[in-house]
Design a protein around this motif. Structure first.
Motif, short mmCIF file in Angstrom:
data_model
loop_
_atom_site.label_atom_id
_atom_site.label_comp_id
_atom_site.label_asym_id
_atom_site.label_seq_id
_atom_site.Cartn_x
_atom_site.Cartn_y
_atom_site.Cartn_z
N HIS A 160 0.86 -1.19 0.00
CA HIS A 160 0.00 0.00 0.00
C HIS A 160 0.89 1.24 0.00
N HIS A 220 1.60 5.27 -2.20
CA HIS A 220 1.23 6.24 -3.23
C HIS A 220 2.54 6.81 -3.73
N HIS A 252 -6.76 -1.34 4.25
CA HIS A 252 -6.64 -0.71 5.58
C HIS A 252 -7.44 -1.60 6.52
N ASP A 286 1.32 2.84 3.31
CA ASP A 286 0.58 4.01 2.83
C ASP A 286 1.40 5.30 2.74
N ASN A 344 1.64 9.34 3.29
CA ASN A 344 0.79 9.82 4.38
C ASN A 344 1.58 9.86 5.69
ZN LIG Z 1 -3.57 4.98 0.72
#
Ligand SMILES: [Zn+2]
Length: 389
Positions: free
Chosen positions: A84, A86, A227, A299, A302
């Motif tokens: 996960h 970006h 998630h 992720d 973030n």
């Molecule tokens: Zn994400």
């Protein structure tokens, strides 16, 4: 010296050279090897032309390798996957690779990123990029707030059309964003997305933040959740539903969710009911215990999470959730590759790419050893060596 003697010497030396030609590029001896699913003690591994060509105890040491590495007291593990992320720039892929994260799964990006970043998949020193492209959402829904144009499911684009557009853009799987803090997809739209993805041979994964949504999507055939929720814990009946879906995976993003919980507390934000970090970890353990595969993902970017070493912290959290360490590592290697349909990758087997991490100790005893990694190899190339600044 007479010419004939010179000629003879030349013949002998060329003969010797032919005989001594190395048959392997690299031979690592006597290492502990975590293959992605099992642990082998005192094992040799030979690499040639970027591929693992032999694994076994005491490979024939008379066979010559260009480079020999003594693996005594060390452990080899496959290149890791972060399922996960970006990823916006090639530099993210380089940061990942340097930390031994040799594959990433982007969970909401753009058609441009899919086209641009997947070009680095053949380059050495960059993590392989796998992508969902744009996540499926509705106007003003989650995923539309980041300033990049997002094609939404609306009166001009049906759920089915959305999926077919992404597949035409070359995505590897479809990401669904189910987030009731904003306008969001209906379950009927989600059914169509899952069905269309499956009809076209790709998986469908989903963002959720609420337990009820996670349960509902499990019932509706989602392949994976990317998630874990943080509003409440599952009832025993809900857990039973996951127990019937043991083909499913979750990327709980424990590190991200914990940082989110801290953030909400600091900001005194009202998100309705939220669970604490300890309960969050327990919830991950409960899913693992009923047979859900738990994969590693963080992720980034973030909460300023990086594309590289922060994945080690996620692994420590998964271990703290009660998952045996070898299964934590499997969830960052072979199990991830299986769920994201990358056969032979992120595992150490004959025929697999020579992409691995050399650790100075035993990660099965202490995952913290990941921070001291000595070498990272990708397709038979040494791309990081801690002894060289
Ligand atoms: Zn994400």
């Amino acid at each position: 010296m007479r010419l004939t003697t010179l000629f003879l010497l030349a013949l002998i030396s060329s003969g010797l050279q032919a005989q001594e030609k190395p048959i392997w590029d690299v031979l690592i001896t006597d290492a502990q090897i975590f293959t992605g699913s099992e642990t082998l003690v005192r094992t040799d591994i030979a690499v040639h032309n970027g591929t693992i060509v032999a694994i076994g105890p005491e490979l024939d040491r008379q066979q010559r390798a260009n480079q020999m590495i003594d693996g005594t007291g060390k452990t080899l593990i496959p290149g890791l996957m972060n399922t996960h992320v970006h990823t916006w720039f090639p530099a993210h892929l380089q940061q990942a690779a340097k930390a031994g994260v040799l594959g990433v799964c982007d969970m909401h990006g753009s058609a441009f990123a899919v086209q641009w970043l997947s070009q680095f998949n053949d380059s050495i020193g960059y993590a392989d990029y796998h992508a969902a492209g744009s996540g499926a959402t509705v106007p003003k829904g989650h995923g539309t707030q980041f300033g990049i144009p997002v094609p939404t499911i609306d009166s001009t684009r049906s759920a089915r059309e959305f999926v077919l557009e992404r597949i035409a853009e070359g995505v590897d799987y479809i990401k669904i964003l189910r987030e009731p803090m904003r306008p969001t997809l209906t379950f009927e739209q989600i059914d169509t997305i899952i069905q269309t993805a499956h009809e076209n041979g790709v998986k469908a994964v989903a963002h959720v933040s609420r337990c009820g949504d996670g349960v509902e999507l499990a019932k509706r055939g989602i392949d994976g959740l990317v998630h874990i929720w943080f509003d409440r814990t599952m009832t025993e009946e809900e857990l039973e539903i996951f127990a019937t879906r043991d083909d499913m995976f979750i990327v709980p993003t424990a590190l991200t969710n914990m940082k989110l919980l801290e953030f909400l507390k600091e900001q005194d934000r009202d998100m309705g009911s939220v669970i604490d970090s300890t309960t969050l970890l327990k919830e991950i353990g409960r899913l693992y215990d009923v047979g859900i595969d738990v994969l590693a993902g963080t992720d980034p970017p973030n909460f300023n999470i990086n594309h590289g070493t922060d994945l080690y912290e996620e692994l420590r959290l998964l271990a703290a959730a009660g998952i045996p360490v070898d299964d934590c590592l499997a969830g960052a290697t072979a199990k991830s590759a299986d769920h994201f349909e990358l056969p032979g990758q992120h595992r150490l087997e004959v025929g697999s790419p020579a992409s691995f991490i050399l650790l100075p100790g035993n990660p099965l005893q202490d995952l913290g050893i990941l921070y001291d990694l000595e070498q990272v190899w990708q397709d038979g190339n040494l791309i990081f060596d801690s002894s060289k600044p």
